[in-house]
Motif scaffolding. Structure first.
Motif, PDB file in Angstrom:
ATOM      1  N   UNK A  20       0.851  -1.193   0.000  1.00  0.00           N
ATOM      2  CA  UNK A  20       0.000   0.000   0.000  1.00  0.00           C
ATOM      3  C   UNK A  20       0.884   1.239   0.000  1.00  0.00           C
ATOM      4  N   UNK A  21       1.043   1.891  -1.158  1.00  0.00           N
ATOM      5  CA  UNK A  21       1.944   3.048  -1.237  1.00  0.00           C
ATOM      6  C   UNK A  21       1.370   4.324  -0.642  1.00  0.00           C
ATOM      7  N   UNK A  22       0.136   4.306  -0.172  1.00  0.00           N
ATOM      8  CA  UNK A  22      -0.493   5.518   0.358  1.00  0.00           C
ATOM      9  C   UNK A  22      -0.303   5.642   1.866  1.00  0.00           C
ATOM     10  N   UNK A  23      -0.141   6.830   2.379  1.00  0.00           N
ATOM     11  CA  UNK A  23       0.090   8.057   1.618  1.00  0.00           C
ATOM     12  C   UNK A  23       1.505   8.096   1.052  1.00  0.00           C
ATOM     13  N   UNK A 233      -5.619  10.983  -5.437  1.00  0.00           N
ATOM     14  CA  UNK A 233      -4.898  11.612  -6.542  1.00  0.00           C
ATOM     15  C   UNK A 233      -4.394  13.013  -6.208  1.00  0.00           C
ATOM     16  N   UNK A 234      -4.669  13.493  -5.001  1.00  0.00           N
ATOM     17  CA  UNK A 234      -4.164  14.807  -4.596  1.00  0.00           C
ATOM     18  C   UNK A 234      -2.959  14.607  -3.686  1.00  0.00           C
ATOM     19  N   UNK A 235      -1.798  15.015  -4.148  1.00  0.00           N
ATOM     20  CA  UNK A 235      -0.585  15.028  -3.335  1.00  0.00           C
ATOM     21  C   UNK A 235      -0.317  16.481  -2.949  1.00  0.00           C
ATOM     22  N   UNK A 236      -0.208  16.739  -1.665  1.00  0.00           N
ATOM     23  CA  UNK A 236      -0.011  18.099  -1.174  1.00  0.00           C
ATOM     24  C   UNK A 236       1.467  18.465  -1.290  1.00  0.00           C
ATOM     25  N   UNK A 261      -5.867  15.859   7.919  1.00  0.00           N
ATOM     26  CA  UNK A 261      -6.237  15.374   6.590  1.00  0.00           C
ATOM     27  C   UNK A 261      -6.092  13.859   6.517  1.00  0.00           C
ATOM     28  N   UNK A 262      -5.013  13.367   7.080  1.00  0.00           N
ATOM     29  CA  UNK A 262      -4.765  11.914   7.078  1.00  0.00           C
ATOM     30  C   UNK A 262      -5.868  11.171   7.831  1.00  0.00           C
ATOM     31  N   UNK A 263      -6.296  11.719   8.947  1.00  0.00           N
ATOM     32  CA  UNK A 263      -7.318  11.044   9.753  1.00  0.00           C
ATOM     33  C   UNK A 263      -8.679  11.054   9.068  1.00  0.00           C
ATOM     34  N   UNK A 264      -8.959  12.090   8.270  1.00  0.00           N
ATOM     35  CA  UNK A 264     -10.258  12.206   7.608  1.00  0.00           C
ATOM     36  C   UNK A 264     -10.313  11.468   6.269  1.00  0.00           C
ATOM     37  N   UNK A 265      -9.157  11.171   5.703  1.00  0.00           N
ATOM     38  CA  UNK A 265      -9.105  10.549   4.375  1.00  0.00           C
ATOM     39  C   UNK A 265      -8.215   9.322   4.434  1.00  0.00           C
ATOM     40  N   UNK A 266      -8.829   8.169   4.565  1.00  0.00           N
ATOM     41  CA  UNK A 266      -8.067   6.934   4.698  1.00  0.00           C
ATOM     42  C   UNK A 266      -7.164   6.715   3.492  1.00  0.00           C
ATOM     43  N   UNK A 267      -7.613   7.153   2.324  1.00  0.00           N
ATOM     44  CA  UNK A 267      -6.839   6.976   1.094  1.00  0.00           C
ATOM     45  C   UNK A 267      -6.184   8.297   0.687  1.00  0.00           C
ATOM     46  N   UNK A 268      -5.589   8.980   1.638  1.00  0.00           N
ATOM     47  CA  UNK A 268      -4.901  10.245   1.395  1.00  0.00           C
ATOM     48  C   UNK A 268      -3.739  10.030   0.430  1.00  0.00           C
ATOM     49  N   UNK A 269      -3.667  10.898  -0.599  1.00  0.00           N
ATOM     50  CA  UNK A 269      -2.674  10.710  -1.655  1.00  0.00           C
ATOM     51  C   UNK A 269      -1.239  10.922  -1.240  1.00  0.00           C
ATOM     52  N   UNK A 270      -1.006  11.785  -0.238  1.00  0.00           N
ATOM     53  CA  UNK A 270       0.346  11.967   0.262  1.00  0.00           C
ATOM     54  C   UNK A 270       0.859  13.386   0.147  1.00  0.00           C
ATOM     55  N   UNK A 271       2.184  13.514   0.266  1.00  0.00           N
ATOM     56  CA  UNK A 271       2.843  14.814   0.265  1.00  0.00           C
ATOM     57  C   UNK A 271       4.061  14.769  -0.647  1.00  0.00           C
TER      58      UNK A 271
END
Length: 300
Positions: A20-23, A233-236, A261-271
């Motif tokens: 799992x590469x996310x985030x 698909x959103x990387x900050x 952001x990480x806590x609200x979006x399990x599939x957070x794209x990352x940074x």
């Protein structure tokens, strides 16, 4: 720099990234050499405490002479880059994906790819050969000049055709472009691009700096998600040092925002961080510490 043995002893840690590469934790690598022309090694990014997923090598430029492709100010095979290419191969062997960044603030690459079919072939061919010859895992398309939607779709389609389904295609829009097509450096509308070729675009490295975005709170990111952008698909994108431009935020300011952001979006794209060589808190002496702290914040 830490002992070399630590750099490559990463198999157990990176098995989790493969699953799992996310985030994602992404580092842009544009300044490759110091003032004495010594390589600024990126190998510490492969340490077990640094779960960097992708390194993006910047910046590739297509110049007026199609055979004069350059990496920053030198041809890619200049002797000064020999160690650079060897070390990037070691990063890939450790499980980190290495992409090249095409374009950026120095304009011209995309104008040359946005002409007639004959002109496109003339300028695309050397780029394709370079990507293939250096075994890059993908291309980050940083379009900071006006390009047509048809032109960028042609480039995406050709990359997919030539390099296959595993090849990573990303974009690096200013963050505001994902919300307002008039606050955009690329010419085309990113919502239209996503609708037309979203299946081929892995993610967007959104630049939340230089006045184009705000990561001092979650509002802008939340708005992107609310209007339909996939969080995966959103990387900050953020600056790693205030000397790298306007819009830098210290760790104490942005870490709670990213945690939220990480806590609200399990599939957070990352940074992603711009850029490696002087990343805080380690600065030029230990720039890899940024990635270690980001690993602790997002992946542990």
């Amino acid at each position: 720099m830490p002992p070399m043995s630590k750099h490559l002893d990463t198999q157990l840690c990176r098995e989790d990234i493969i699953k799992d590469p996310l985030p994602r934790i992404i580092m842009y690598y544009q300044t490759h050499h110091d003032s004495s022309d010594n390589l600024i090694s990126a190998l510490p990014l492969a340490q077990p405490d640094s779960l960097v997923t992708h390194v993006i090598l910047a910046a590739i430029h297509i110049n007026e002479d199609p055979e004069n492709l350059t990496l920053n100010d030198h041809v890619p095979d200049h002797p000064r880059n020999n160690q650079l290419w060897s070390e990037l191969a070691l990063l890939q062997a450790s499980g980190i994906k290495v992409l090249g960044m095409l374009g950026g603030a120095a304009r011209g690459s995309y104008i040359r790819l946005d002409g007639s079919a004959e002109q496109f072939e003339k300028y695309y061919g050397p780029l394709r050969d370079f990507v293939r010859g250096k075994n890059l895992d993908g291309l980050d398309l940083d379009v900071e000049e006006v390009m047509s939607l048809q032109g960028i779709i042609r480039l995406i389609d050709r990359l997919r055709s030539d390099f296959g389904e595993e090849f990573i295609i990303t974009f690096a829009p200013v963050a505001s472009a994902l919300l307002d097509p008039t606050r955009n450096l690329s010419g085309f509308n990113y919502a239209d691009l996503e609708a037309a070729r979203g299946k081929d675009i892995a993610w967007y490295n959104a630049q939340f700096y230089f006045g184009w975005g705000d990561i001092s709170n979650t509002n802008m990111y939340d708005l992107m998600v609310s209007v339909g952008w996939n969080p995966e698909k959103i990387v900050i994108g953020m600056l790693t040092n205030p000397t790298n431009g306007k819009g830098f935020l210290p760790w104490s300011n942005f870490s709670p925002v990213l945690a939220s952001i990480r806590s609200k979006n399990q599939r957070f794209g990352g940074v992603m961080g711009w850029e490696y060589f002087n990343s805080l808190p380690g600065d030029v002496h230990e720039p890899w510490e940024w990635a270690m702290q980001m690993t602790n914040l997002l992946r542990k």
